[in-house]
Design an enzyme around this catalytic site. Structure first.
Site, PDB file in Angstrom:
ATOM      1  N   HIS A  31     -31.164  28.399 -20.156  1.00  0.00           N
ATOM      2  CA  HIS A  31     -32.157  28.639 -19.117  1.00  0.00           C
ATOM      3  C   HIS A  31     -31.802  27.912 -17.820  1.00  0.00           C
ATOM      4  O   HIS A  31     -31.929  28.464 -16.743  1.00  0.00           O
ATOM      5  CB  HIS A  31     -33.532  28.179 -19.628  1.00  0.00           C
ATOM      6  N   LYS A  86     -38.160  35.320  -4.678  1.00  0.00           N
ATOM      7  CA  LYS A  86     -37.432  35.118  -5.931  1.00  0.00           C
ATOM      8  C   LYS A  86     -38.235  35.652  -7.109  1.00  0.00           C
ATOM      9  O   LYS A  86     -39.453  35.705  -7.061  1.00  0.00           O
ATOM     10  CB  LYS A  86     -37.159  33.632  -6.145  1.00  0.00           C
ATOM     11  N   HIS A  92     -40.925  34.621 -17.606  1.00  0.00           N
ATOM     12  CA  HIS A  92     -41.654  33.700 -18.480  1.00  0.00           C
ATOM     13  C   HIS A  92     -41.931  34.414 -19.787  1.00  0.00           C
ATOM     14  O   HIS A  92     -43.061  34.491 -20.252  1.00  0.00           O
ATOM     15  CB  HIS A  92     -42.953  33.216 -17.804  1.00  0.00           C
ATOM     16  N   SER A 145     -32.578  35.692 -18.316  1.00  0.00           N
ATOM     17  CA  SER A 145     -33.347  35.392 -19.518  1.00  0.00           C
ATOM     18  C   SER A 145     -32.644  36.020 -20.712  1.00  0.00           C
ATOM     19  O   SER A 145     -32.665  37.224 -20.902  1.00  0.00           O
ATOM     20  CB  SER A 145     -34.764  35.951 -19.376  1.00  0.00           C
TER      21      SER A 145
END
Lengths: 733, 236
Positions: A42, A84, A88, A529
């Protein structure tokens, strides 16, 4: 140190050896923790870094490319846009409300960390099918969480997308994008320059929440993931609102050198990244960090992901003024350390040194892995499914109604009516159109914003799918009359250690890069991600593109709604028999197969240019991109948006279902006044583009004939019912 | 005529109201800080929308204790014009300047949408540019706009013509389907008995420029200015 200790934090034996090499000794527990989060996928991008280098990132109007809190683009008049996107996904999979809420909070901090006033939020969501009660729980929670945080901040959520597919059932995607506006002179960067300067922590107190959130984001989801719920942070949007106002006041008074938000990996990442960028070091005393809980260890303080905190490096002597501003906003601001000249992150607890690590070892010396790339075996099977013998539907009206009710196409009002999309009084066009349009007060200009991605296309051909994501985003901006300027990307993929996923990732980035070059939309930053897998099953490769465009004269903008009777409908571009990966194929024939539609980037650029030209010349009353569901759905959407029908006459050698529902790219449906018709057609001809007059707006029904035969004639009422009531009905189950 | 827009921690429509009053209507306008205790020199106070104090505890419940509120209450009680929009309305209710209370929307979700309102009483400083019975279009954006008052209070509001706006269908009919939040009697805005304190859930500042899709909200602010410039005054 026992291998179990660092392995549990996510480090491999080789990585641990490397840390020993860098330090010339065995790291202690705090240091291993710091390395583990900074070298997590991450934070460290260890499986993506070399591939990300493929992205074009430069243009004369790019003021800040990747590597900062957010990208910045020049929009003239001394102003700039800061934007940006970030994922999540994992937090939202196990705690949808807080996961999504803190996703918004984090990305908004990235914007004002650059000194910009946040002005809008967008979201891109993926869930499994809505007939699964858990999916409904996830979607309800995610949407409510985004609303809770964004609405309270007073930021309009102006656009977004939601798609449903079984591939996301266990691992939903929650990508949030934030946009800010700034006077260029106010731009700040996350740099800890000036040896001896103070390092200040501003905002919320530090608690035990979210420890190792970054590590959690870097592993696959499984049954055991539920236990990770304490890794999800809890958001306090009220405090963040105060933090925004305080930080912008601090910028206005020119009190700081740099600032950075504390997201993943908390104080650790914000401090070492600021130091590394400036080539400095930092000394931090964890004993000075205001706590929410008693008895926290240095390890916990350094790794806490408590929300609503910023790290500031004020100018010399400005500390007291920074504190006064923060006090006025009811916030704490505490000096927790100093900038040093030795490049070392020295963490102390009172007088005792508890960690001592070179800043750049954490940020730049993270190992990079090049995994063998292998084309997945499923592609051969799926791409070669014979789609030429599909049964032809008997009733095209029924098919269109079915498509309008399909959750991927149906109205997303259920979602966006929970978002305050009007606050700040700049929203000229909100959710539901091709792109959102915001005015820029005092300028006559407008910003256009969109977020796009089609995981199904990428699953069937990641290179083409990646290129289409960029092209469609740009096309959406062009359809409102904006020139696309740049993009931020959120690359959602499975486990990058698997050769097939590595291949998908590489292909998608290659395709995106190709489209970025052709459409002159450089990448200014983004987020990767990985590990979006449940029980070993990866999601569709899903690159999501958030794009920003500029409208030079806000009066010369366009929308998809038909507004005037007897306008001429022109289809720009060419419809090919491309139903691979289409919504029609999935909904009507139950197939996810074939190849996605092809993309000719030269053609794409030309189509977009003609659309923008025609809009700027005031010749167009409505423009709409043909996307999921093809031409038929585009016609229906424009009709429903304007409450006006049309009579359409198509001539083609294609099968009617191919003609109506093919998702061929580079097509835009225009409505123009009769007097403008010839000029628009001439503009297309000049660029060598196919353009056909296909009908005119009229009445309260959509009547479509193919080669003289009526294929459907549906009232707006029956279409509207399917389209508008589908998702509310599914959610009410 | 001088306007003051009160900024509570968490207010987020303060800049929007300020923009309309200043840039659109060309009126003098200042921000007033919640921590101050003086509102002297202002002719109309606006409590803007937002999430004062995060709406924690209950919307408006903490803001009513802000240091500036005693001065606002004095100003209002002596006849000064006070407009509470959305969260501002909630604060006026909590402060006891208007009767009734807010509950969560009956759908239990936040709602952001355009609504039609029927102007029930145009003989007020805030609505004099509308016709009585006129249907206007103003957006809402709230999670707690489900107005409630007991039967006796409602009867009194009716009798004194204190109900100013009701949610209605585009043709002006007040129907359950037109009610976005479950508020009793479709109430969207009420005024105090003396007629100088208006609370409303819809956001007039969001539709004061045609670029934003409507200008009915502008008429509300312009009503205030007209009323003031005609030299009309209320109270002491």
């Amino acid at each position: 140190m026992e291998p179990e200790v660092y392995r549990q934090m996510g480090l491999t034996d080789e990585e641990f050896e490397r840390i020993k090499e860098i330090l010339g000794r065995e790291p202690n527990y705090v240091e291993v923790g710091m390395f583990a989060v900074m070298w997590s996928e991450h934070c460290g991008y260890k499986h993506s870094r070399p591939v990300l280098k493929l992205f074009p990132t430069k243009a004369p109007w790019v003021l800040q490319g990747p590597g900062e809190n957010a990208g910045i683009i020049d929009i003239g008049d001394g102003q700039a846009v800061v934007f940006k996107i970030e994922s999540h996904n994992h937090p939202s999979a196990i705690e949808p409300f807080q996961g999504a809420a803190t996703g918004v909070g984090g990305i908004v901090r990235d914007i004002f960390a650059m000194g910009a006033r946040p002005i809008a939020v967008l979201d891109s969501l993926r869930f499994g099918p809505l007939d699964d009660p858990r999916t409904r729980y996830l979607m309800g929670g995610v949407v409510a969480g985004i609303a809770f945080y964004g609405n309270c901040l007073g930021l309009p959520t102006v656009a977004g997308e939601v798609y449903f597919d079984p591939s996301y059932t266990g691992n939903p995607l929650v990508n949030a994008m934030a946009v800010g506006l700034i006077e260029q002179k106010d731009i700040r960067r996350g740099r800890a320059a000036g040896v001896g300067n103070a390092v200040m922590l501003v905002g919320a107190r530090t608690g035990r929440d979210g420890i190792h959130g970054a590590t959690f984001a870097s592993e696959e989801l499984s049954e055991a993931s539920e236990e990770r719920r304490p890794s999800v942070q809890v958001g306090d949007p009220f405090r963040e609102k105060l933090l925004i106002e305080a930080c912008l006041d601090i910028i206005k008074e020119d009190l700081i050198i740099g600032m950075q938000d504390m997201g993943a990996a908390g104080i650790t990442s914000s401090s070492c990244e600021m130091a590394a960028r400036a080539g400095t070091g930092m000394e931090i005393d964890v004993a000075l960090v205001p706590r929410r809980e008693e008895g926290m260890t240095p390890y916990e303080v350094m790794l806490s992901e408590s929300q609503e905190r910023m790290l500031l490096v004020p100018k010399k002597g400005a500390e007291a003024r920074v504190q006064a501003i923060c006090r006025r906003w009811g916030l704490e601001a505490v000096v927790i350390g100093r900038v040093t000249d030795d490049g070392i992150m020295r963490i102390k607890e009172g007088g005792r040194v508890v960690a001592e690590v070179p800043a750049r070892a954490l940020t730049d010396q993270c190992p990079v892995y090049e995994v063998e790339r292998r084309r997945p075996a499923y592609l051969d099977k799926l791409q070669h499914v014979d789609l030429s013998h599909l049964p032809e539907p008997g009733d095209y009206g029924e098919v269109l109604l079915k498509l309008l009710a399909a959750p991927n196409i149906a109205s997303k009002e259920w979602v966006y009516r929970q978002y305050d999309y009007m606050v700040r009084t700049d929203t000229v066009a909100g959710p539901g159109g091709d792109a959102a349009v915001l005015r820029i007060k005092g300028t006559g200009k407008g910003l256009a914003l969109t977020v796009d991605g089609n995981g199904r296309y990428c699953y069937l051909d990641p290179e083409t799918g990646g290129a289409i994501a960029v092209a469609e985003a740009a096309r959406n901006l062009s359809c409102v009359g904006a020139r696309p300027l740049g993009l931020t990307d959120c690359l959602n993929f499975g486990n990058p250690e698997k050769p097939e996923v590595a291949w998908q990732f590489y292909q998608a980035v290659t395709g995106m890069s190709r489209a970025c070059e052709a459409l002159q939309t450089p990448v200014t930053g983004g987020n990767v991600s990985f590990y979006n897998e449940t029980e070993g099953e990866a999601i569709y490769p899903t690159p999501v593109v958030g794009m920003v465009g500029l409208i030079t004269d806000i009066e010369k903008r366009c929308a998809l709604a038909w507004r005037r009777e007897d306008d001429v409908l022109i289809l720009l571009g060419e419809t090919c028999p491309e139903i691979g990966g289409s919504e029609y194929l999935a909904v009507v024939h139950g197939l996810v197969a074939g190849r996605p539609p092809g993309l000719n980037l030269e053609r794409e650029a030309a189509v977009q240019e003609v659309v923008r030209q025609a809009i700027a010349a005031g010749l167009v009353t409505a423009a709409h991109d043909c996307a999921e569901g093809g031409l038929a759905v585009a016609l229906a959407e424009s009709a429903l948006a304007g409450g006006l029908g049309a009579v359409v006459e198509l001539a083609s050698s294609l099968r009617p279902d191919y003609l109506l529902f093919s998702e061929s790219q580079s097509r835009v449906l225009l409505a123009v006044p009769p007097a403008a018709r010839d000029r628009v057609l001439a503009m297309a001809r000049e660029k060598g583009l196919p353009a056909a007059v296909i009908g005119r707006t009229a009445g309260r029904a959509l009547a479509v004939r193919v080669n003289g035969r009526t294929v459907f004639n549906l009232s707006l009422g029956e279409m509207e019912k399917q389209w508008r009531e589908s998702i509310p009905a599914l959610m009410a189950r | 005529m001088k306007f003051g827009v009160i900024v509570f921690p968490g207010s987020n429509c303060d800049q929007d109201v300020y923009h309309v009053l200043g840039a659109v209507l060309g009126q003098p306008v200042d921000y007033l800080w919640h921590g101050d205790t003086d509102v002297a020199g202002y002719d109309c106070l606006v409590l803007p929308g937002g999430f004062s104090y995060g709406d924690y505890l209950r919307a408006g419940a903490i803001a009513r204790f802000a240091p500036i509120m005693p001065a606002v209450i004095d100003f209002a009680r002596s006849g000064g014009l006070v407009l509470g929009i959305c969260n501002g309305f909630q604060i006026l209710l909590e402060a006891g300047l208007l009767p009734g209370a807010m509950r969560r929307n009956d759908c239990l979700q936040f709602r952001c949408q355009w609504t039609y309102l029927r102007v029930e009483n145009n003989a007020t400083p805030f609505t004099n540019r509308f016709r009585e019975g006129q249907v206007i279009r103003i957006p809402i954006a709230h999670g707690e706009g489900n107005y409630y008052a007991d039967a006796a209070t409602l009867a009194e509001l009716e009798a004194n013509r204190q109900i100013i706006f009701r949610y209605c269908a585009p043709d002006g009919e007040v129907t359950p389907a037109a009610n976005p939040n479950g508020s009793v009697g479709n109430i969207a805005g009420i005024i105090n008995r003396e007629g100088n304190i208006l609370g409303m859930m819809p956001h007039p500042e969001r539709c004061a420029e045609s670029l934003l899709g409507g200008t009915d909200g502008r008429e509300l602010f312009a009503s205030i200015v007209d009323w003031w410039q005609r030299g009309e005054r209320l109270g002491a």
